[in-house]
Design a protein around this motif. Structure first.
Motif, mmCIF file in Angstrom:
data_model
loop_
_atom_site.group_PDB
_atom_site.id
_atom_site.type_symbol
_atom_site.label_atom_id
_atom_site.label_comp_id
_atom_site.label_asym_id
_atom_site.label_seq_id
_atom_site.Cartn_x
_atom_site.Cartn_y
_atom_site.Cartn_z
ATOM 1 N N LEU A 167 0.812 -1.006 -0.118
ATOM 2 C CA LEU A 167 0.104 0.617 0.250
ATOM 3 C C LEU A 167 1.156 1.290 -0.034
ATOM 4 N N ARG A 168 0.499 1.844 -0.966
ATOM 5 C CA ARG A 168 1.895 2.877 -1.496
ATOM 6 C C ARG A 168 0.506 4.069 -1.209
ATOM 7 N N SER A 169 1.403 6.071 -0.830
ATOM 8 C CA SER A 169 1.032 6.644 -0.308
ATOM 9 C C SER A 169 -0.116 7.084 -1.713
ATOM 10 N N GLY A 170 -1.509 7.683 -0.819
ATOM 11 C CA GLY A 170 -2.536 7.769 -1.998
ATOM 12 C C GLY A 170 -3.678 7.059 -2.375
ATOM 13 N N ASP A 171 -3.344 5.538 -1.425
ATOM 14 C CA ASP A 171 -4.053 4.263 -2.264
ATOM 15 C C ASP A 171 -4.901 4.353 -0.842
ATOM 16 N N VAL A 172 -5.832 3.456 -1.190
ATOM 17 C CA VAL A 172 -7.192 4.278 -0.558
ATOM 18 C C VAL A 172 -7.552 2.096 -0.730
ATOM 19 N N LEU A 173 -8.707 1.532 0.456
ATOM 20 C CA LEU A 173 -9.160 0.307 0.045
ATOM 21 C C LEU A 173 -9.696 -0.219 1.433
ATOM 22 N N VAL A 174 -10.747 -0.742 0.347
ATOM 23 C CA VAL A 174 -12.254 -0.740 0.866
ATOM 24 C C VAL A 174 -12.525 -2.684 1.341
ATOM 25 N N MET A 175 -12.921 -2.095 2.607
ATOM 26 C CA MET A 175 -13.341 -3.876 3.121
ATOM 27 C C MET A 175 -14.263 -4.106 3.321
ATOM 28 N N GLY A 176 -14.945 -4.958 2.715
ATOM 29 C CA GLY A 176 -16.291 -4.828 2.917
ATOM 30 C C GLY A 176 -17.135 -6.222 2.437
ATOM 31 N N GLY A 177 -18.403 -6.516 2.185
ATOM 32 C CA GLY A 177 -18.952 -7.343 1.280
ATOM 33 C C GLY A 177 -18.126 -8.820 1.704
ATOM 34 N N ALA A 178 -17.655 -9.566 1.506
ATOM 35 C CA ALA A 178 -17.571 -11.149 2.361
ATOM 36 C C ALA A 178 -16.169 -10.743 2.454
ATOM 37 N N ALA A 179 -16.106 -10.003 1.982
ATOM 38 C CA ALA A 179 -13.946 -9.324 2.784
ATOM 39 C C ALA A 179 -13.852 -8.250 3.650
ATOM 40 N N ARG A 180 -15.446 -8.474 4.692
ATOM 41 C CA ARG A 180 -15.707 -7.895 5.403
ATOM 42 C C ARG A 180 -15.231 -8.370 7.147
ATOM 43 N N LEU A 181 -14.880 -9.721 7.580
ATOM 44 C CA LEU A 181 -14.620 -9.790 8.457
ATOM 45 C C LEU A 181 -12.996 -10.640 7.925
ATOM 46 N N LEU A 182 -12.085 -10.624 7.252
ATOM 47 C CA LEU A 182 -10.995 -10.872 6.670
ATOM 48 C C LEU A 182 -10.046 -10.784 7.841
ATOM 49 N N TYR A 183 -9.198 -11.744 7.990
ATOM 50 C CA TYR A 183 -8.006 -11.464 9.359
ATOM 51 C C TYR A 183 -6.976 -10.771 8.235
ATOM 52 N N HIS A 184 -6.824 -9.707 8.780
ATOM 53 C CA HIS A 184 -5.277 -8.521 8.189
ATOM 54 C C HIS A 184 -4.593 -7.726 8.478
ATOM 55 N N GLY A 185 -3.543 -7.513 8.251
ATOM 56 C CA GLY A 185 -2.357 -6.814 9.334
ATOM 57 C C GLY A 185 -1.130 -6.260 8.714
ATOM 58 N N VAL A 186 -0.549 -5.796 8.589
ATOM 59 C CA VAL A 186 0.978 -4.761 8.330
ATOM 60 C C VAL A 186 2.265 -5.248 8.716
ATOM 61 N N ASP A 187 2.465 -6.297 7.731
ATOM 62 C CA ASP A 187 3.821 -6.982 8.248
ATOM 63 C C ASP A 187 4.953 -5.728 8.691
ATOM 64 N N ARG A 188 4.919 -4.672 7.863
ATOM 65 C CA ARG A 188 6.389 -3.967 8.134
ATOM 66 C C ARG A 188 6.147 -2.646 7.134
ATOM 67 N N ILE A 189 7.676 -1.870 7.290
ATOM 68 C CA ILE A 189 7.161 0.159 6.912
ATOM 69 C C ILE A 189 8.579 0.068 6.062
ATOM 70 N N ALA A 190 8.249 0.377 4.638
ATOM 71 C CA ALA A 190 9.571 0.433 3.749
ATOM 72 C C ALA A 190 9.660 2.229 3.855
ATOM 73 N N PRO A 191 11.106 2.109 4.552
ATOM 74 C CA PRO A 191 11.189 3.379 5.078
ATOM 75 C C PRO A 191 12.361 4.995 3.890
#
Length: 211
Positions: A167-191
């Motif tokens: 995910l990069r600066s300015g990106d938008v992500l929508v979690m809805g419908g069948a994806a609403r309860l999926l597990y998700h997380g952030v593994d790392r940041i790219a400094p």
């Protein structure tokens, strides 16, 4: 500040990834800068804080919120609260952020919480579900600002095959419908992958209907 314009032909079409709708580069640089300025005003009223997990360990992200509700965590557990840990109500969600929700969410309701997470170079977010809200038919909308983040998408239960995307600066992500309860997380940041924030780091906004 006025709302951003409705999407023109130059706005990207979404890419579906395991039910998530990914809008890469949805916000241009000027829109990102204006949103960061709005968030600085939010943080001036509701300062960033380092939440403690119910297990007594500090989270690696710092956070604050805007809207009727904010998200807090301490020994009492994870929950929504109508007041900042310092006792004051949360500030209103800026119009620049609400405009994104109106355009991409597909919801007739407006968000009641904008959670603001700040990630430094070492911050992470473990795999989790967003299930503290009352109505799972309402989507969660995520906005990325600053350094790139490696986002991981899982399943409705822990374990199993996962898929990752940057995910990069300015990106938008929508979690809805069948994806609403999926597990998700952030593994790392790219400094250093973005110059939007003068001192580096990543801001992630998640907009939610709580009630």
């Amino acid at each position: 500040m006025t709302d951003f314009p409705e999407p023109a032909e130059s706005r990207p079409d979404p890419v579906e990834i395991r039910g998530f709708l990914h809008f890469p580069g949805w916000l241009d640089l000027q829109e990102q800068r204006e949103m960061v300025a709005d968030l600085r005003a939010v943080a001036a009223t509701a300062p960033l804080f380092s939440p403690m997990t119910p297990y007594g360990r500090p989270m690696s992200v710092r956070m604050t919120s805007a809207g009727r509700f904010g998200w807090v965590s301490d020994r009492r557990g994870y929950r929504y609260s109508e007041t900042h840990p310092e006792g004051l109500p949360w500030p209103a969600i800026p119009h620049s952020i609400l405009s994104v929700w109106r355009t991409v969410s597909g919801s007739a309701r407006m968000p009641e919480c904008c959670l603001v997470n700040f990630y430094d170079d070492h911050a992470r977010m473990g795999m989790h579900q967003d299930r503290d809200e009352a109505d799972f038919t309402q989507p969660v909308v995520s906005i990325s600002l600053g350094d790139d983040a490696l986002f991981r998408i899982g399943n409705e239960t822990r374990g199993g095959r996962t898929q990752s995307l940057w995910l990069r600066s300015g990106d938008v992500l929508v979690m809805g419908g069948a994806a609403r309860l999926l597990y998700h997380g952030v593994d790392r940041i790219a400094p250093g992958s973005s110059t939007l924030l003068p001192n580096g780091g990543r801001i992630n906004l998640t907009l939610r209907v709580v009630t």
